[in-house]
Design an enzyme around this catalytic site. Structure first.
Site, PDB file in Angstrom:
ATOM      1  N   TYR A  77     -11.309 -12.469 -10.344  1.00 13.83           N
ATOM      2  CA  TYR A  77     -11.155 -11.731  -9.592  1.00 13.83           C
ATOM      3  C   TYR A  77      -9.942 -10.643  -9.254  1.00 13.83           C
ATOM      4  O   TYR A  77     -10.108  -9.172  -9.206  1.00 13.83           O
ATOM      5  CB  TYR A  77     -11.219 -12.697  -8.010  1.00 13.83           C
ATOM      6  CG  TYR A  77     -11.285 -11.753  -6.976  1.00 13.83           C
ATOM      7  CD1 TYR A  77     -11.607 -10.590  -6.338  1.00 13.83           C
ATOM      8  CD2 TYR A  77      -9.823 -11.883  -6.486  1.00 13.83           C
ATOM      9  CE1 TYR A  77     -11.407  -9.625  -5.181  1.00 13.83           C
ATOM     10  CE2 TYR A  77      -9.221 -10.588  -5.179  1.00 13.83           C
ATOM     11  CZ  TYR A  77     -10.196  -9.607  -4.153  1.00 13.83           C
ATOM     12  OH  TYR A  77      -9.759  -9.589  -3.752  1.00 13.83           O
ATOM     13  N   GLU A  96      -1.597  -9.434  -4.475  1.00 13.15           N
ATOM     14  CA  GLU A  96      -2.596 -10.545  -4.552  1.00 13.15           C
ATOM     15  C   GLU A  96      -3.237 -12.049  -4.571  1.00 13.15           C
ATOM     16  O   GLU A  96      -3.967 -13.311  -4.375  1.00 13.15           O
ATOM     17  CB  GLU A  96      -3.941 -10.471  -5.978  1.00 13.15           C
ATOM     18  CG  GLU A  96      -4.168  -8.701  -5.661  1.00 13.15           C
ATOM     19  CD  GLU A  96      -5.548  -8.608  -4.477  1.00 13.15           C
ATOM     20  OE1 GLU A  96      -5.994  -9.681  -4.260  1.00 13.15           O
ATOM     21  OE2 GLU A  96      -5.471  -7.872  -3.962  1.00 13.15           O
ATOM     22  N   ASP A 133     -14.889 -10.464  -2.894  1.00 12.24           N
ATOM     23  CA  ASP A 133     -13.835 -11.468  -2.126  1.00 12.24           C
ATOM     24  C   ASP A 133     -14.918 -11.994  -1.075  1.00 12.24           C
ATOM     25  O   ASP A 133     -16.188 -11.750  -0.899  1.00 12.24           O
ATOM     26  CB  ASP A 133     -12.626 -11.367  -1.371  1.00 12.24           C
ATOM     27  CG  ASP A 133     -12.329 -10.161  -0.463  1.00 12.24           C
ATOM     28  OD1 ASP A 133     -13.661  -9.712  -0.246  1.00 12.24           O
ATOM     29  OD2 ASP A 133     -11.120 -10.199   0.032  1.00 12.24           O
ATOM     30  N   ARG A 145       1.128  -0.886  -0.226  1.00 15.37           N
ATOM     31  CA  ARG A 145       0.395  -0.261   0.234  1.00 15.37           C
ATOM     32  C   ARG A 145       1.031   0.848   0.126  1.00 15.37           C
ATOM     33  O   ARG A 145       0.252   2.657   0.261  1.00 15.37           O
ATOM     34  CB  ARG A 145      -1.021   0.260   0.867  1.00 15.37           C
ATOM     35  CG  ARG A 145      -2.041  -1.051   1.568  1.00 15.37           C
ATOM     36  CD  ARG A 145      -2.490  -0.509   2.551  1.00 15.37           C
ATOM     37  NE  ARG A 145      -4.015  -1.687   1.474  1.00 15.37           N
ATOM     38  CZ  ARG A 145      -5.433  -2.198   3.211  1.00 15.37           C
ATOM     39  NH1 ARG A 145      -4.747  -1.823   4.362  1.00 15.37           N
ATOM     40  NH2 ARG A 145      -6.284  -3.043   2.301  1.00 15.37           N
ATOM     41  N   CYS A 198     -19.650  -5.295  15.969  1.00 16.48           N
ATOM     42  CA  CYS A 198     -20.800  -3.893  15.926  1.00 16.48           C
ATOM     43  C   CYS A 198     -20.392  -2.886  16.344  1.00 16.48           C
ATOM     44  O   CYS A 198     -20.781  -2.063  15.931  1.00 16.48           O
ATOM     45  CB  CYS A 198     -21.670  -4.766  15.958  1.00 16.48           C
ATOM     46  SG  CYS A 198     -22.044  -6.242  14.925  1.00 16.48           S
ATOM     47  N   CYS A 242     -18.124  -0.347  14.071  1.00  9.50           N
ATOM     48  CA  CYS A 242     -18.122  -0.711  12.830  1.00  9.50           C
ATOM     49  C   CYS A 242     -18.967   0.495  12.557  1.00  9.50           C
ATOM     50  O   CYS A 242     -19.861   1.294  13.020  1.00  9.50           O
ATOM     51  CB  CYS A 242     -19.747  -1.295  12.376  1.00  9.50           C
ATOM     52  SG  CYS A 242     -19.815  -1.408  10.761  1.00  9.50           S
TER      53      CYS A 242
END
Length: 362
Positions: A120, A37, A138, A25, A199, A202
């Site tokens: 993909y 990948e 994915d 990155r 959660c 999130c």
């Protein structure tokens, strides 16, 4: 779901703040994205990072990869499994040098024409490396979107998959496809995990229908995996005058091109010791004696669980050290240190690691 705008507004700033500092990155070089990948297929991210850094140091660009030997590539790949991926990397690198000036193309059709690059991987290269507005789907994204939309059918079903791809395309901002696609995958990896999702942390919780309905732990709908097929094998580590016999598997075989100790599957009624001696004779015409149990290792590949029994043994007296090969392309007699220079399947590599202690203590 709330508006697409609010979903993007929650997700993208979260990614900016919380994304992992993955080495590819730094500047999104297409070559590095491609390697990451391919390595990331069925491999945990922590392992990918370790292998990726070593790989880039050894093969810094496409031309270096194209110039490498198959054995150098296999050795660098050793432990990642699915060695056809490594072989395809080399084939593709050669084609890129020959036909594309040593660069990855930025068009889908040209990418799909390359060995080992499917829909993909092509989409990932276009989106992440070239920042093109191509949706990515994915396993992490499947899980996130099945929860966001509270989808009650398995994501691998054709109808469901079509629905998920359409949703990906609708959500994707045309001006930030690279960050958005990575953000979706990162959300699935760090927050919206398969078990015990966080959660409360999130960034798109307010858009999540499964959270509102209390069905997060039921999404995605899973299909039971088939049971593993158990395979019992035995091999012989033939020692002669301080050297060990190894042979290279034929290209068309499973793990083609890798090195191994001779052996194979047990037949009905055989003991592992009997199977090891028989397989050695069938594969090399060697007659071995003094079979001593060494260790048993278990490893997994595709749908199989392989139990491998191993035995140290020696050639029968006054026997030639030249085998008659029936199941291999070539052979070597090597010392213990030299074993590290060859690429072996996972099970045999485990044996080699254990050999160091065994030989030292003997």
């Amino acid at each position: 779901m709330h508006t697409i705008t609010s979903f993007r507004a929650g997700l993208l700033p979260w990614f900016t703040e919380h994304q992992r500092p993955l080495p590819w990155r730094k500047d999104y070089q297409p070559y590095q994205i491609w390697i990451a990948e391919i390595m990331g297929q069925q491999t945990q991210m922590e392992r990918v990072v370790v292998y990726f850094q070593s790989w880039i140091q050894q093969f810094p660009d496409i031309r270096a990869l194209a110039a490498a030997s198959e054995q150098e590539i296999f050795k660098a790949w050793e432990g990642l499994g699915y060695y056809s991926r490594a072989r395809n990397l080399r084939k593709t690198a050669e084609l890129l040098v020959r036909d594309h000036h040593g660069e990855l193309p930025n068009e889908e059709a040209a990418l799909l024409a390359l060995p080992g690059i499917g829909p993909y991987t092509a989409a990932a290269i276009l989106s992440i490396a070239f920042n093109q507005p191509v949706p990515l789907l994915d396993a992490n994204v499947e899980r996130v979107l099945c929860r966001v939309e509270d989808i009650d059918s398995p994501p691998k079903q054709s109808v469901t998959r079509k629905q998920l791809l359409q949703l990906c395309a609708e959500l994707l901002p045309p001006n930030e496809p690279r960050n958005f696609n990575q953000a979706l995958m990162e959300l699935g990896a760090l927050i919206c995990t398969p078990k015990n999702p966080t959660c409360a942390a999130c960034p798109v919780r307010e858009c999540c229908r499964a959270f509102a309905a209390g069905t997060v732990n039921q999404r995605p709908v899973l299909v039971k995996k088939p049971d593993k097929i158990n395979i019992i094998m035995a091999c012989g580590i033939i020692e002669q005058d301080g050297r060990f016999y190894i042979q290279q598997r034929r290209e068309e075989d499973v793990w083609g091109g890798l090195w191994e100790f001779p052996g194979g599957r047990l037949k009905e009624g055989e003991t592992p010791e009997q199977a090891a001696a028989r397989e050695i004779a069938e594969e090399t015409e060697f007659r071995v004696i003094h079979l001593r149990p060494f260790t048993t290792v278990v490893h997994h590949y595709t749908k199989h669980r392989v139990t491998l029994h191993s035995f140290f043994c020696n050639l029968q007296n006054e026997q030639s050290t030249e085998p008659v090969l029936h199941a291999a392309s070539q052979f070597r007699w090597v010392n213990q240190k030299e074993l590290d220079s060859f690429a072996f399947p996972s099970g045999h590599r485990q044996l080699i690691k254990n050999m160091a202690t065994y030989i030292f203590d003997a």
